[in-house]
Design a protein around this motif. Sequence first.
Motif, PDB file in Angstrom:
ATOM      1  N   ALA A  48     -13.602 -19.535  11.638  1.00 15.21           N
ATOM      2  CA  ALA A  48     -14.548 -20.555  11.166  1.00 15.21           C
ATOM      3  C   ALA A  48     -15.749 -20.730  12.093  1.00 15.21           C
ATOM      4  O   ALA A  48     -16.903 -20.686  11.655  1.00 15.21           O
ATOM      5  N   ARG A  49     -15.512 -20.939  13.380  1.00 19.14           N
ATOM      6  CA  ARG A  49     -16.638 -21.152  14.298  1.00 19.14           C
ATOM      7  C   ARG A  49     -17.481 -19.895  14.429  1.00 19.14           C
ATOM      8  O   ARG A  49     -18.708 -19.949  14.423  1.00 19.14           O
ATOM      9  N   ALA A  50     -16.840 -18.735  14.541  1.00 20.70           N
ATOM     10  CA  ALA A  50     -17.580 -17.484  14.686  1.00 20.70           C
ATOM     11  C   ALA A  50     -18.428 -17.191  13.463  1.00 20.70           C
ATOM     12  O   ALA A  50     -19.510 -16.596  13.567  1.00 20.70           O
ATOM     13  N   SER A  51     -17.970 -17.637  12.296  1.00 22.77           N
ATOM     14  CA  SER A  51     -18.699 -17.342  11.060  1.00 22.77           C
ATOM     15  C   SER A  51     -20.093 -17.958  11.058  1.00 22.77           C
ATOM     16  O   SER A  51     -21.027 -17.396  10.483  1.00 22.77           O
ATOM     17  N   THR A  52     -20.256 -19.108  11.716  1.00 26.47           N
ATOM     18  CA  THR A  52     -21.575 -19.739  11.732  1.00 26.47           C
ATOM     19  C   THR A  52     -22.564 -18.903  12.536  1.00 26.47           C
ATOM     20  O   THR A  52     -23.750 -18.828  12.192  1.00 26.47           O
ATOM     21  N   GLY A  53     -22.076 -18.267  13.621  1.00 28.90           N
ATOM     22  CA  GLY A  53     -22.947 -17.415  14.427  1.00 28.90           C
ATOM     23  C   GLY A  53     -23.312 -16.133  13.719  1.00 28.90           C
ATOM     24  O   GLY A  53     -24.435 -15.634  13.855  1.00 28.90           O
ATOM     25  N   VAL A  54     -22.389 -15.575  12.943  1.00 33.77           N
ATOM     26  CA  VAL A  54     -22.682 -14.356  12.190  1.00 33.77           C
ATOM     27  C   VAL A  54     -23.641 -14.656  11.046  1.00 33.77           C
ATOM     28  O   VAL A  54     -24.560 -13.884  10.769  1.00 33.77           O
ATOM     29  N   LEU A  55     -23.456 -15.786  10.388  1.00 33.51           N
ATOM     30  CA  LEU A  55     -24.274 -16.113   9.223  1.00 33.51           C
ATOM     31  C   LEU A  55     -25.725 -16.426   9.582  1.00 33.51           C
ATOM     32  O   LEU A  55     -26.644 -16.131   8.802  1.00 33.51           O
ATOM     33  N   ALA A 100     -15.841 -31.292  18.324  1.00 31.89           N
ATOM     34  CA  ALA A 100     -15.225 -31.473  17.005  1.00 31.89           C
ATOM     35  C   ALA A 100     -14.486 -30.217  16.562  1.00 31.89           C
ATOM     36  O   ALA A 100     -14.933 -29.094  16.807  1.00 31.89           O
ATOM     37  N   GLY A 101     -13.355 -30.403  15.902  1.00 34.47           N
ATOM     38  CA  GLY A 101     -12.609 -29.292  15.337  1.00 34.47           C
ATOM     39  C   GLY A 101     -13.165 -28.888  13.981  1.00 34.47           C
ATOM     40  O   GLY A 101     -13.960 -29.620  13.373  1.00 34.47           O
ATOM     41  N   ASP A 102     -12.728 -27.721  13.494  1.00 37.66           N
ATOM     42  CA  ASP A 102     -13.226 -27.213  12.218  1.00 37.66           C
ATOM     43  C   ASP A 102     -12.959 -28.183  11.070  1.00 37.66           C
ATOM     44  O   ASP A 102     -13.795 -28.355  10.177  1.00 37.66           O
ATOM     45  N   ARG A 106     -15.871 -29.741   8.588  1.00 39.36           N
ATOM     46  CA  ARG A 106     -15.903 -29.479   7.148  1.00 39.36           C
ATOM     47  C   ARG A 106     -15.925 -30.768   6.335  1.00 39.36           C
ATOM     48  O   ARG A 106     -16.712 -30.913   5.401  1.00 39.36           O
ATOM     49  N   VAL A 107     -15.065 -31.713   6.714  1.00 39.85           N
ATOM     50  CA  VAL A 107     -15.000 -32.979   5.966  1.00 39.85           C
ATOM     51  C   VAL A 107     -16.317 -33.743   6.089  1.00 39.85           C
ATOM     52  O   VAL A 107     -16.840 -34.273   5.093  1.00 39.85           O
ATOM     53  N   SER A 108     -16.883 -33.795   7.286  1.00 39.04           N
ATOM     54  CA  SER A 108     -18.142 -34.522   7.503  1.00 39.04           C
ATOM     55  C   SER A 108     -19.265 -33.946   6.664  1.00 39.04           C
ATOM     56  O   SER A 108     -19.996 -34.675   5.986  1.00 39.04           O
ATOM     57  N   ILE A 109     -19.421 -32.631   6.703  1.00 44.69           N
ATOM     58  CA  ILE A 109     -20.488 -31.987   5.946  1.00 44.69           C
ATOM     59  C   ILE A 109     -20.258 -32.154   4.448  1.00 44.69           C
ATOM     60  O   ILE A 109     -21.190 -32.452   3.686  1.00 44.69           O
ATOM     61  N   GLY A 110     -19.028 -31.972   3.994  1.00 47.98           N
ATOM     62  CA  GLY A 110     -18.732 -32.102   2.576  1.00 47.98           C
ATOM     63  C   GLY A 110     -19.076 -33.478   2.050  1.00 47.98           C
ATOM     64  O   GLY A 110     -19.678 -33.622   0.973  1.00 47.98           O
ATOM     65  N   VAL A 111     -18.715 -34.514   2.790  1.00 52.49           N
ATOM     66  CA  VAL A 111     -19.027 -35.888   2.368  1.00 52.49           C
ATOM     67  C   VAL A 111     -20.530 -36.107   2.314  1.00 52.49           C
ATOM     68  O   VAL A 111     -21.061 -36.697   1.358  1.00 52.49           O
ATOM     69  N   ILE A 112     -21.250 -35.630   3.331  1.00 53.23           N
ATOM     70  CA  ILE A 112     -22.702 -35.790   3.362  1.00 53.23           C
ATOM     71  C   ILE A 112     -23.347 -35.135   2.141  1.00 53.23           C
ATOM     72  O   ILE A 112     -24.220 -35.715   1.481  1.00 53.23           O
ATOM     73  N   VAL A 158     -24.271 -27.536  12.658  1.00 52.79           N
ATOM     74  CA  VAL A 158     -22.818 -27.456  12.755  1.00 52.79           C
ATOM     75  C   VAL A 158     -22.206 -26.504  11.749  1.00 52.79           C
ATOM     76  O   VAL A 158     -21.098 -26.002  11.965  1.00 52.79           O
ATOM     77  N   ALA A 159     -22.893 -26.244  10.627  1.00 57.45           N
ATOM     78  CA  ALA A 159     -22.257 -25.389   9.617  1.00 57.45           C
ATOM     79  C   ALA A 159     -23.244 -24.563   8.808  1.00 57.45           C
ATOM     80  O   ALA A 159     -22.884 -24.036   7.763  1.00 57.45           O
ATOM     81  N   ASN A 160     -24.483 -24.437   9.271  1.00 61.65           N
ATOM     82  CA  ASN A 160     -25.507 -23.740   8.476  1.00 61.65           C
ATOM     83  C   ASN A 160     -25.580 -24.302   7.065  1.00 61.65           C
ATOM     84  O   ASN A 160     -25.864 -23.587   6.100  1.00 61.65           O
ATOM     85  N   ALA A 161     -25.331 -25.611   6.928  1.00 58.71           N
ATOM     86  CA  ALA A 161     -25.274 -26.238   5.605  1.00 58.71           C
ATOM     87  C   ALA A 161     -26.420 -27.226   5.400  1.00 58.71           C
ATOM     88  O   ALA A 161     -26.287 -28.186   4.650  1.00 58.71           O
TER      89      ALA A 161
END
Length: 257
Positions: A48-55, A100-102, A106-112, A158-161
């Motif tokens: 999960a964390r590595a995916s943000t750097g690759v994306l 913060a953990g994954d 995820r929950v924070s971004i999803g709610v936003i 935090v999530a490229n979102a």
Amino acid sequence: MDTMTLWHISGWGFAALAFAALLVGFSKTAVSGANTVSLAIFAAVLPARASTGVLLPVLIAGDVLAVLTYRRHAHWPTLWRLFPAVAAGVVAGTLFLMWAGDGLVRVSIGVILLVMAAVTVWRRRTAEQAAQPDAVTTRAGRLKARSYGVLGGFTTMVANAGGPVMSMYLLSAGFRKLGFLGTSAFFFLIVNVSKVPFSAGLGLIDGRSLLLDAALAVFVVPGALFGKWAVHRINQRLFEQLVIAATVVGGLQLLLR
């Protein structure tokens, strides 16, 4: 040793990442916010964390293509109002990532994302559609720009979102299709490039991630070309509905994953 071996990616896994990269190109030139699906695919195939750097470099490749396509349609007064608040959001997002953990991310971004979609739908049903972009010189306009800017900077770090958050802001401000795409193209190119030092400092971007990015970047191009072709065949109302739908889907994916 090839890229797939370095990351322990199966053939199907690489195919999923290639599709996600193609979708990034499409989202940058057609339906902004659709790349939340790409975010979910990258997080499913990679750690999960590595995916943000690759994306991130894949997104930057899409941003460059979007700027080349819509560079004449950017609304710079809106961009200048947003950048200081976005910078604050990026710093806050960096600090958040340090502890913060994954699951919490995820929950924070999803709610936003879901809240932003709901607010935008409500605003559009209770107010007249503006013919021109919202006046950012008013007190209400400045407050809205700062609020969305901080949220956009935080979520993009935090999530490229950040795409859906900024999509909701630009829609609520009354941007038409090309102005929307041109403004968001420059916004995300500048913001995503500025995130690179932060991501590298957190260890999210390194030689392995860049090697995988080089293999995936080629798939961004056909996605962007298809998006450029498709956007002129999508009317304004459908365009807005697709942006909001992509935001809701992205938010639900983050909450349910």
